[in-house]
Scaffold this motif. Structure first.
Motif, PDB file in Angstrom:
ATOM      1  N   GLY A  59      71.039  78.824  43.650  1.00  0.00           N
ATOM      2  CA  GLY A  59      69.674  79.507  43.678  1.00  0.00           C
ATOM      3  C   GLY A  59      69.696  80.895  43.141  1.00  0.00           C
ATOM      4  O   GLY A  59      69.021  81.272  42.068  1.00  0.00           O
TER       5      GLY A  59
ATOM      6  N   PHE B 129      65.468  74.373  41.430  1.00  0.00           N
ATOM      7  CA  PHE B 129      64.019  74.445  41.500  1.00  0.00           C
ATOM      8  C   PHE B 129      63.522  75.797  41.959  1.00  0.00           C
ATOM      9  O   PHE B 129      62.520  76.528  41.454  1.00  0.00           O
ATOM     10  CB  PHE B 129      63.543  73.320  42.007  1.00  0.00           C
ATOM     11  N   LEU B 130      63.955  76.065  43.287  1.00  0.00           N
ATOM     12  CA  LEU B 130      63.301  77.291  43.875  1.00  0.00           C
ATOM     13  C   LEU B 130      63.843  78.378  43.079  1.00  0.00           C
ATOM     14  O   LEU B 130      62.979  79.292  43.032  1.00  0.00           O
ATOM     15  CB  LEU B 130      63.816  77.083  45.397  1.00  0.00           C
ATOM     16  N   GLY B 131      65.054  78.511  42.835  1.00  0.00           N
ATOM     17  CA  GLY B 131      65.688  79.633  42.215  1.00  0.00           C
ATOM     18  C   GLY B 131      64.769  80.254  41.236  1.00  0.00           C
ATOM     19  O   GLY B 131      64.214  81.143  40.819  1.00  0.00           O
TER      20      GLY B 131
ATOM     21  N   THR C  69      60.561  73.470  35.418  1.00  0.00           N
ATOM     22  CA  THR C  69      61.785  73.430  36.448  1.00  0.00           C
ATOM     23  C   THR C  69      61.986  72.233  36.621  1.00  0.00           C
ATOM     24  O   THR C  69      63.168  72.067  36.889  1.00  0.00           O
ATOM     25  CB  THR C  69      61.614  74.508  37.355  1.00  0.00           C
TER      26      THR C  69
ATOM     27  N   SER D 258      67.013  71.238  44.519  1.00  0.00           N
ATOM     28  CA  SER D 258      66.184  72.126  45.253  1.00  0.00           C
ATOM     29  C   SER D 258      66.442  73.556  44.980  1.00  0.00           C
ATOM     30  O   SER D 258      65.907  74.521  44.727  1.00  0.00           O
ATOM     31  CB  SER D 258      66.127  71.816  46.701  1.00  0.00           C
TER      32      SER D 258
ATOM     33  N   MET E  34      56.717  75.714  37.124  1.00  0.00           N
ATOM     34  CA  MET E  34      57.174  74.815  37.902  1.00  0.00           C
ATOM     35  C   MET E  34      57.349  73.615  37.230  1.00  0.00           C
ATOM     36  O   MET E  34      58.358  72.672  37.416  1.00  0.00           O
ATOM     37  CB  MET E  34      56.199  74.854  38.988  1.00  0.00           C
TER      38      MET E  34
ATOM     39  N   PHE F 157      67.561  82.259  39.835  1.00  0.00           N
ATOM     40  CA  PHE F 157      66.739  83.401  40.290  1.00  0.00           C
ATOM     41  C   PHE F 157      66.803  84.350  39.191  1.00  0.00           C
ATOM     42  O   PHE F 157      65.915  84.610  38.591  1.00  0.00           O
ATOM     43  CB  PHE F 157      66.868  83.544  41.640  1.00  0.00           C
TER      44      PHE F 157
ATOM     45  N   SER G  96      61.976  78.667  39.562  1.00  0.00           N
ATOM     46  CA  SER G  96      60.611  78.728  39.625  1.00  0.00           C
ATOM     47  C   SER G  96      60.003  79.971  40.359  1.00  0.00           C
ATOM     48  O   SER G  96      58.902  80.272  40.028  1.00  0.00           O
ATOM     49  CB  SER G  96      59.754  77.470  40.208  1.00  0.00           C
ATOM     50  N   LEU G  97      60.703  80.380  41.521  1.00  0.00           N
ATOM     51  CA  LEU G  97      60.138  81.404  42.249  1.00  0.00           C
ATOM     52  C   LEU G  97      60.045  83.007  41.238  1.00  0.00           C
ATOM     53  O   LEU G  97      59.211  83.595  41.389  1.00  0.00           O
ATOM     54  CB  LEU G  97      60.872  81.565  43.601  1.00  0.00           C
TER      55      LEU G  97
END
Length: 503
Positions: free
Chosen positions: A39, A256-258, A80, A253, A77, A43, A260-261
């Motif tokens: 993550g 994706f979170l790392g 990603t 997950s 997103m 990020f 896209s955020l």
């Protein structure tokens, strides 16, 4: 593994030793990475001034900061999703992404995909260094040629050391940049930096009335999507050291979170810098906001931003090295030694410098054009690879056969090659390549003209390439492949990889 290799691995894990692996298989006993690192790693992959520059594209086409942020976030997103699913292949396969692509294109046929991805890796770094050159020249007056050489050498050095050192570099870059970018975001919300005019000329359109138009919104979406789809060819290069049975859902997950955020945050920040400060250069804008806070803050922001960006240059150089070695190995056996990786990195860095110093023009305009071209080359490949992995072979591969042209995947796989070429050809009438700096059309296809310049080529390419490959793969004898897979042990994979490398 002999005593020398065990000692090398221990030193590599403990200190700054050059990574011993490159395009070969990572055995289970060497899978020392942790899921918790993925993550933060991804990020930071988007948490830098390059991504801020992507937020300038919408305002340069008349799109407001709010609409630019939304279009960019949705695009990030979307892209990603593909990136994260490619990343899940790393621990399951233990291989660099492009070695695994031999299943779809063949041992030698993968050269087609390799050429496309090598263009992306080198091209990305050309744009990366061009943006650094522009920014440091505008802020500090530093000679652009000197900047290019230093950035290429630093990125190359990190790439030579490899996986573990690069992960450490990403960690420290995140620690350095996160509080500073958070400060800039908060300061901008309270109107910081408005008192002085930007050093660089305002982006075209940024000073005019900004609102909404479909061409700009979909262009911003496509550029955001292409930005993270561009990670698809090499995301598993950095997840292949995870244990084989790492949870696929958790890994997807985390990636994706790392990614896209941070991507959505930075594009939004760029959009507001463009609208409120009429910025067209990310480093200049950061310097302006920082200078309005307290003396020296602007310079600190610029220096930390550039230093924190060097691991990204290394990321592209590292994967370009893997791609180059894979391409050479597909036609002439090579030993994936440390000497080979150093030679490959030096070759790539030299090509990078030659391209960077010879290409002239506005960094943001170059960024826009490159991201569009990159999407065109990558979309057919990512569609073929993911359809094969998740819908055709469903993650079941005879890994040892990736290391020989005489295996079940053969030297050339007509299905993958045909699907890629058909997918790419189907996109051409939808191409919309425009020089945003001058407004001049470079190439706009027939259907793109009918749609007033809206670019849907990437969507057409995804659907056509993926569907074509799925239909062509109906004739595959998967039962015969499964029988071969069941007979293969990890020791066989390691032995075949070593034999392929000439050990």
């Amino acid at each position: 593994m002999n005593a020398h290799e065990n000692a090398g691995l221990a030193a590599e894990t403990a200190g700054l030793e050059i990574e011993s692996r490159s395009i070969d298989y990572i055995p289970e006993r060497e899978r020392h990475a942790k899921l918790s690192s993925q993550g933060p790693f991804w990020f930071l992959g988007n948490f830098h001034f390059f991504t801020i520059s992507i937020g300038f594209v919408g305002p340069s086409m008349g799109l407001s900061a709010g609409w630019t942020t939304l279009g960019g976030a949705l695009g990030i997103m979307f892209g990603t999703i593909f990136m994260a699913f490619h990343g899940s292949q790393g621990p399951e396969m233990g291989l660099p992404q492009m070695i695994q692509s031999r299943a779809q294109f063949g041992y030698r046929g993968v050269a087609l995909a390799l050429l496309a991805t090598l263009f992306v890796f080198v091209g990305f770094n050309v744009v990366n260094i061009s943006l650094i050159m522009d920014g440091l020249k505008n802020v500090f007056g530093v000679n652009p040629s000197v900047v290019a050489i230093v950035a290429a050498v630093a990125g190359g050095a990190l790439a030579i050391y490899g996986h573990d050192v690069m992960h450490k570099a990403f960690k420290w870059a995140l620690i350095a940049t996160l509080p500073l970018y958070a400060l800039v975001t908060i300061a901008l919300a309270f109107g910081a930096g408005k008192g002085a005019a930007p050093i660089a000329a305002a982006a075209s359109g940024a000073g005019a009335h900004l609102g909404f138009n479909w061409v700009a919104f979909l262009t911003q979406f496509a550029i955001g999507a292409s930005y993270n789809i561009s990670y698809a060819p090499y995301v598993s290069d950095y997840s292949r050291y995870l244990p084989k049975h790492t949870s696929r859902a958790k890994l997807i997950s985390a990636i994706f979170l790392g990614a896209s955020l941070s991507g959505a945050w930075m594009i939004g920040l760029g959009a507001w810098l463009a609208q409120q400060l009429k910025a067209s250069d990310a480093l200049v804008a950061l310097n302006q906001v920082g200078a309005s806070l307290f003396p020296g803050c602007g310079s600190l922001l610029v220096i930390v931003s550039v230093a924190g960006f060097l691991p990204i240059i290394a990321l592209n150089t590292y994967s370009a090295m893997l791609t180059l070695l894979t391409g050479v190995d597909s036609f002439r056996k090579i030993k994936p030694t440390r000497r080979a990786r150093i030679g490959a990195v030096m070759t790539i860095s030299a090509i990078l410098l030659a391209c960077t110093l010879s290409i002239k023009g506005n960094g943001v305009a170059l960024l826009n054009t490159f991201l569009v071209l990159m999407l065109y080359f990558l979309v057919p490949w990512t569609a073929v690879n993911l359809v094969d992995y998740f819908f055709v072979r469903k993650g079941r591969y005879a890994i040892s056969h990736f290391f020989t042209p005489d295996g079940i995947y053969g030297a050339w796989q007509a299905r993958g090659i045909a699907a890629y070429l058909i997918g790419f050809a189907s996109m051409i009438p939808f191409f919309a390549i425009v020089d945003n700096e001058s407004g001049k059309e470079i190439f706009v296809g027939y259907f793109a003209h009918l749609m007033s310049g809206i670019d849907l080529a990437w969507l057409v390419g995804l659907i056509v390439a993926g569907a074509t490959y799925y239909v062509l793969s109906r004739s595959l004898d998967l039962r015969a492949e499964e029988k071969v897979i069941r007979t293969i042990k990890e020791s066989d994979i390691v032995a075949m990889a070593r034999q392929s490398a000439g050990h």
